[in-house]
Motif scaffolding. Sequence first.
Motif: not given
Length: 82
Positions: A43-65
């Motif tokens: 949500g933070f990455a989307l809110g500030i428009g930082r798509y590199g951070l978004l991609v990183q967090q999506l990858g981390f979400m996969a490892t969290s799952l």
Amino acid sequence: MIDFLEWAGSLSGLLGAFLLATHTRVSRYGWLAFLAANVAMIGFALGIGRYGLLVQQLGFMATSLLGIYRAGFALPFVRSQG
């Protein structure tokens, strides 16, 4: 809201790391804290428009799952065999 997401993500991530590092019977809950951190940071990455951070967090979400699954928590979209 952006500040809340940033701090919620940071603190949840630190809690997850601490829980996993303790290597105790409650360590598995660290994966849930990581998942909360991932959601907040997405949500933070989307809110500030930082798509590199978004991609990183999506990858981390996969490892969290994966961690949640391996820790024995049931995932609603994974059906058990048998």
